[in-house]
Design an enzyme around this catalytic site. Structure first.
Site, short mmCIF file in Angstrom:
data_model
loop_
_atom_site.label_atom_id
_atom_site.label_comp_id
_atom_site.label_asym_id
_atom_site.label_seq_id
_atom_site.Cartn_x
_atom_site.Cartn_y
_atom_site.Cartn_z
N THR A 10 30.36 42.59 37.25
CA THR A 10 30.51 42.28 36.07
C THR A 10 29.78 40.82 35.90
O THR A 10 28.88 40.69 34.82
CB THR A 10 31.94 42.08 35.29
OG1 THR A 10 32.50 43.41 35.67
CG2 THR A 10 31.92 41.57 33.98
N ASN A 11 29.77 39.84 36.51
CA ASN A 11 29.18 38.55 36.44
C ASN A 11 28.35 38.23 37.87
O ASN A 11 28.59 38.55 38.86
CB ASN A 11 30.50 37.55 36.16
CG ASN A 11 30.94 37.86 34.85
OD1 ASN A 11 32.24 38.00 34.99
ND2 ASN A 11 30.23 37.64 33.79
N GLY A 108 32.62 44.18 51.97
CA GLY A 108 31.82 43.64 51.00
C GLY A 108 31.42 42.28 51.27
O GLY A 108 32.14 41.36 51.60
N ALA A 109 30.26 41.93 50.63
CA ALA A 109 29.78 40.38 50.78
C ALA A 109 30.67 39.46 50.09
O ALA A 109 31.08 38.37 50.44
CB ALA A 109 28.22 40.39 50.44
N ASP A 110 31.15 39.86 48.95
CA ASP A 110 31.94 39.09 48.40
C ASP A 110 33.35 38.75 48.90
O ASP A 110 33.78 37.73 48.82
CB ASP A 110 32.03 39.65 46.78
CG ASP A 110 32.92 41.07 46.82
OD1 ASP A 110 32.76 41.77 47.78
OD2 ASP A 110 33.33 41.33 45.53
N ASP A 130 41.23 38.29 44.99
CA ASP A 130 40.01 38.42 44.07
C ASP A 130 40.30 39.27 42.91
O ASP A 130 40.37 40.44 42.80
CB ASP A 130 38.67 38.71 44.90
CG ASP A 130 37.59 38.37 44.15
OD1 ASP A 130 37.63 38.27 42.88
OD2 ASP A 130 36.51 38.77 44.82
N THR A 133 36.09 42.56 38.46
CA THR A 133 36.04 44.13 38.06
C THR A 133 36.97 44.82 38.82
O THR A 133 37.67 45.99 38.11
CB THR A 133 34.64 44.43 38.50
OG1 THR A 133 33.78 43.52 37.87
CG2 THR A 133 34.55 46.05 37.80
#
Length: 257
Positions: A10-11, A108-110, A130, A133
């Site tokens: 999303t961002n 995931g990288a995030d 976290d 999305t």
């Protein structure tokens, strides 16, 4: 200065660190149709807004869950900062974590950046939430082992699903506060169910994680929707808007050539 870029569904969050100190962060809308030149122009405007110049950029690191944008953002950085080769978060990086999930390459990288941020900033064990999305929870034990977590539909996805799959429920915003737990009209009922329901889910999942760990853990939350949900949780949760960016900075330092 080190640029840290977190590309989400999303961002896109862009942060800057000068001499190891956090200088700024800016949230942009994710748009896979934009070219590297368009993103370069946006980065140029951001640094100009904070009265920073590109010669001061000595490195950059990018985490992404939108593969088509990884190349565009890395190319945008190289267009503005010749000689800077952005570091892309991925498998094989030095993290300081022992990743104990079935297939570490799936992480995931995030999530990796958020976990590293929690590891270097807070006492372990830690539970990281976290709220973006998707809503993601992860656990790091006291030995710096990434144990796994949970993924479920994000608050925004749930709201859009309600509005698009029902005939009489409207689109609503989370900007205004929840008035009461027992809603007396459609909008208040939706806000209560969405916001307080998400907060209650987090309280319940965190309790289950603490029971599985056998001890109390530090709980830290990040993500664009976190400020709307975390204040309604009964669990003590640290709200840290820069958690992922701080994790990216640590990853950059650990993997700098």
């Amino acid at each position: 200065m080190i640029l840290a870029v977190d590309i989400g569904n999303t961002n896109i969050v862009v942060g800057g660190y000068q001499e190891g100190k956090f200088r700024f962060s800016v949230r942009l809308s994710t748009d896979p149709s934009r070219t590297s030149y368009e993103y370069a122009a946006m980065l140029e405007n951001i640094l100009g807004f904070y009265q920073l110049d590109f010669p001061s950029v000595e490195g950059a690191i990018v985490s992404s869950v939108v593969p088509p944008l990884s190349t565009a953002l890395c190319q945008a950085v190289k267009l503005l900062c010749p000689g800077v080769e952005p570091m892309l978060v991925g498998a094989g990086m030095k993290t300081g974590l022992n990743i104990r999930i079935d297939n570490p390459k799936e992480l995931g990288a995030d999530l990796l950046a958020a976990a590293v941020g929690a590891m270097v900033k807070y006492p372990l064990p830690a539970i990281v939430v976290d709220l973006g999305t998707a809503t993601k929870l992860m656990v790091i034990d006291e030995n710096r082992c990434f144990l796994g977590g949970a993924i479920l539909a994000g608050v925004g996805i749930s709201l859009r699903a309600l509005a698009s799959n029902t005939a009489q429920l409207p689109d609503i915003s989370l900007d205004s506060p929840v008035k009461q737990v027992i809603g007396t009209n459609t909008v208040d009922c939706m806000k209560s169910g969405t916001v307080l329901g998400a907060a209650s889910m987090l309280d319940g999942m965190i309790q289950r994680y603490q029971e599985a760990l056998g001890r109390t853990a530090t709980v830290v939350a990040c993500g664009g929707i976190a400020p709307a949900i975390v204040p309604h949780c009964r669990t003590e949760i640290i709200l840290d808007d820069s958690l992922v960016l701080d994790g990216l900075l640590d990853l950059y330092r650990k993997n700098q050539r």
